[in-house]
Motif scaffolding. Structure first.
Motif, mmCIF file in Angstrom:
data_model
loop_
_atom_site.group_PDB
_atom_site.id
_atom_site.type_symbol
_atom_site.label_atom_id
_atom_site.label_comp_id
_atom_site.label_asym_id
_atom_site.label_seq_id
_atom_site.Cartn_x
_atom_site.Cartn_y
_atom_site.Cartn_z
ATOM 1 N N SER A 165 0.468 -1.149 -0.416
ATOM 2 C CA SER A 165 -0.258 -0.175 -0.182
ATOM 3 C C SER A 165 0.722 1.489 -0.361
ATOM 4 O O SER A 165 -0.049 2.420 -0.117
ATOM 5 N N ALA A 166 2.377 1.143 0.264
ATOM 6 C CA ALA A 166 3.323 2.666 -0.344
ATOM 7 C C ALA A 166 3.598 3.076 -0.738
ATOM 8 O O ALA A 166 3.859 3.601 -1.064
ATOM 9 N N GLY A 167 2.525 2.350 -2.697
ATOM 10 C CA GLY A 167 3.012 2.959 -3.383
ATOM 11 C C GLY A 167 3.871 4.495 -3.516
ATOM 12 O O GLY A 167 4.222 5.235 -4.034
ATOM 13 N N ALA A 168 1.789 4.851 -3.329
ATOM 14 C CA ALA A 168 1.446 6.247 -3.124
ATOM 15 C C ALA A 168 2.511 7.171 -2.262
ATOM 16 O O ALA A 168 2.546 8.163 -3.038
ATOM 17 N N TRP A 169 2.619 6.549 -1.550
ATOM 18 C CA TRP A 169 3.750 7.494 -0.503
ATOM 19 C C TRP A 169 5.145 8.100 -1.440
ATOM 20 O O TRP A 169 5.667 8.615 -1.153
ATOM 21 N N PHE A 170 5.474 6.380 -1.332
ATOM 22 C CA PHE A 170 6.950 7.266 -2.316
ATOM 23 C C PHE A 170 7.108 7.566 -3.326
ATOM 24 O O PHE A 170 8.198 8.220 -3.738
ATOM 25 N N GLU A 171 5.516 7.226 -4.655
ATOM 26 C CA GLU A 171 5.530 8.463 -5.142
ATOM 27 C C GLU A 171 5.705 10.205 -4.912
ATOM 28 O O GLU A 171 6.413 11.176 -5.327
ATOM 29 N N SER A 172 4.895 10.843 -3.921
ATOM 30 C CA SER A 172 5.215 11.675 -2.813
ATOM 31 C C SER A 172 6.373 11.576 -2.258
ATOM 32 O O SER A 172 7.047 12.862 -2.716
ATOM 33 N N ALA A 173 7.219 10.863 -2.010
ATOM 34 C CA ALA A 173 8.811 10.692 -1.420
ATOM 35 C C ALA A 173 10.008 11.599 -2.611
ATOM 36 O O ALA A 173 10.177 12.015 -2.482
ATOM 37 N N ARG A 174 9.451 10.730 -3.556
ATOM 38 C CA ARG A 174 10.348 10.286 -4.820
ATOM 39 C C ARG A 174 10.405 12.017 -5.023
ATOM 40 O O ARG A 174 11.575 12.750 -5.461
ATOM 41 N N ASN A 175 9.191 13.127 -5.531
ATOM 42 C CA ASN A 175 9.288 14.313 -5.859
ATOM 43 C C ASN A 175 10.101 15.019 -4.731
ATOM 44 O O ASN A 175 10.531 16.003 -5.067
ATOM 45 N N VAL A 176 10.100 14.825 -3.149
ATOM 46 C CA VAL A 176 10.554 15.694 -2.739
ATOM 47 C C VAL A 176 11.820 15.776 -2.722
ATOM 48 O O VAL A 176 12.902 16.358 -1.989
ATOM 49 N N VAL A 177 12.281 14.520 -2.237
ATOM 50 C CA VAL A 177 13.683 14.258 -2.696
ATOM 51 C C VAL A 177 14.141 14.966 -4.121
ATOM 52 O O VAL A 177 15.369 14.656 -3.804
ATOM 53 N N GLU A 178 13.650 14.391 -5.214
ATOM 54 C CA GLU A 178 14.737 15.435 -6.693
ATOM 55 C C GLU A 178 14.118 16.938 -6.653
ATOM 56 O O GLU A 178 15.394 16.893 -7.196
#
Length: 413
Positions: free
Chosen positions: A379-392
């Motif tokens: 279920s964490a896929g959407a969270w990692f998508e948001s996190a990826r934007n923050v990291v980048e």
């Protein structure tokens, strides 16, 4: 409902933090109190999608349905008193041979502190677990030792190196990964009281009441020091004020939180403030300054040891046969603790359904687990998508270097 300032305020807070279930339930109560049953039912559906077994949401659903059906008037629907909910703990029996290498978490709610007033918000607890009872998660434990526990145990050494345990520590990561449990383990490690607070314990519909509630929470923690004050869903309580256009009430709550955490004006000695959030990038920048939540630790998806411990916990009191925990662990890379609990519950329901049909109790088998795994995805896929934007795009100061490294190594799905 724009003509109702209280509802507008709460709906704005919910829009900013849609994952905070306690906040959604409070919005349902407000709709119901005002007789807006259709709107309340819509929010009930969203709440029960998040947590199908939420008793308060189910109760409100029944009351609103009765009212819309023209049944007996349900009367004023008042908010449920905040339940003194102890943190979910792990109370394991001796582990079987296949999981003998996992230390069994066990923590007992010792009830309210003898110093707590009946009017105090929430409930103080005395956890019996320590970090040794947390399966796996070695990097998290190492970071906690370095950022908090080490300076507390060695004050002279910390002073020599110019470090301190003052201020707050923020646990962040995907939902359902055990941030609350780890906070309770920290309290047990310190031999301190544990004081878990949710946003529903703070927010109130009356002007100034939320600020008073927040002040009361900190006063309880100060009276019961040493105390780990755990603020869950900090992003909902301390959201960026720059994004709160027209939300004067929540801005003053953030200001109050800043004031309470300010070590220059408040005596917080012996109060260790831990916060948890799924979205640290939504927290007001002033809350991240030195003396407040100036340290962050990533609590990511459970590693293999942690997954084995979680699976054993959720299957320990159920009739099982032929369960291969190591096999399940290999199949569940990328699953959160909540996902693993869902797998175990779904597998149990399959076995129970057949037992009801045949009249004979059948244990949970690997076939049931396989069937559950075929339907449940991480279920964490959407969270990692948001996190990826923050990291980048929003990591100029290096705040999320730990997250960037984790995502590079693990490549979460």
């Amino acid at each position: 409902m724009t003509d109702d300032p209280v509802l507008a305020e709460m709906l704005a807070a919910l829009e900013r933090s849609p994952d905070v279930l306690a906040l959604r339930v409070r919005v349902i109560e407000l709709f119901a109190e005002r007789g807006h049953y259709a709107e309340a039912l819509a929010q009930c559906g969203a709440a029960l999608t998040q947590d199908p077994g939420n008793l308060r949401a189910l109760e409100l659903l029944q009351q609103c349905t009765t009212a819309l059906a023209g049944g007996a008037a349900p009367g004023p629907i008042t908010p449920a008193a905040p339940a003194p909910a102890p943190v979910s703990g792990y109370d394991w029996a001796a582990a079987e041979d296949q999981v003998s290498d996992i230390i069994a978490p066990a923590f007992i709610d010792a009830g309210p502190s003898e110093y707590a007033s009946e009017r105090d918000t929430g409930l103080l607890e005395k956890p019996k677990l320590t970090l040794a009872d947390v399966g796996g998660m070695e990097e998290v434990k190492r970071r906690l030792e370095l950022a908090l526990l080490g300076p507390l145990r060695n004050p002279a050494l910390a002073k020599a190196f110019g470090t301190s345990a003052r201020g707050g520590l923020l646990l962040y990561g995907p939902p359902g990964c055990g941030k609350t449990f780890i906070a309770a383990a920290v309290a047990g490690e310190l031999g301190a009281n544990f004081y878990p607070i949710e946003i529903a314990d703070i927010l109130d519909i009356y002007t100034g009441a939320s600020e008073r509630n927040l002040h009361s929470v900190f006063e309880v923690a100060r009276r019961n020091a040493p105390c780990v004050l755990f603020l869950d869903e900090v992003d909902a309580l301390g959201h960026k004020r720059s994004q709160m256009s027209g939300s004067a009430t929540m801005r003053t709550v953030v200001n109050q939180l800043l004031n309470e955490m300010d070590s220059a004006t408040k005596g917080n000695d012996g109060v260790y403030i831990l916060g948890a959030t799924n979205h640290p990038w939504d927290i007001d920048t002033a809350l991240r300054r030195p003396g407040r939540f100036d340290r962050m630790i990533l609590v990511a998806l459970p590693d293999s040891d942690a997954r084995k411990a979680i699976l054993h916990y959720h299957l320990r009191d159920r009739p099982v046969a032929g369960i291969d925990l190591r096999g399940i662990v290999k199949r569940t890379e990328g699953f959160s603790g909540a996902d693993l609990a869902h797998v175990c519950t779904s597998a149990t329901q399959l076995a129970m359904a057949e037992s009801l049909r045949t009249g004979t109790v059948r244990p949970v088998t690997m076939a049931d687990v396989e069937a559950a795994l075929s339907q449940i995805k991480p279920s964490a896929g959407a969270w990692f998508e948001s996190a990826r934007n923050v990291v980048e795009f929003a990591n100029g100061d290096g705040s999320y270097d730990e997250l960037a490294l984790y995502m590079k190594r693990r490549k979460p799905r």
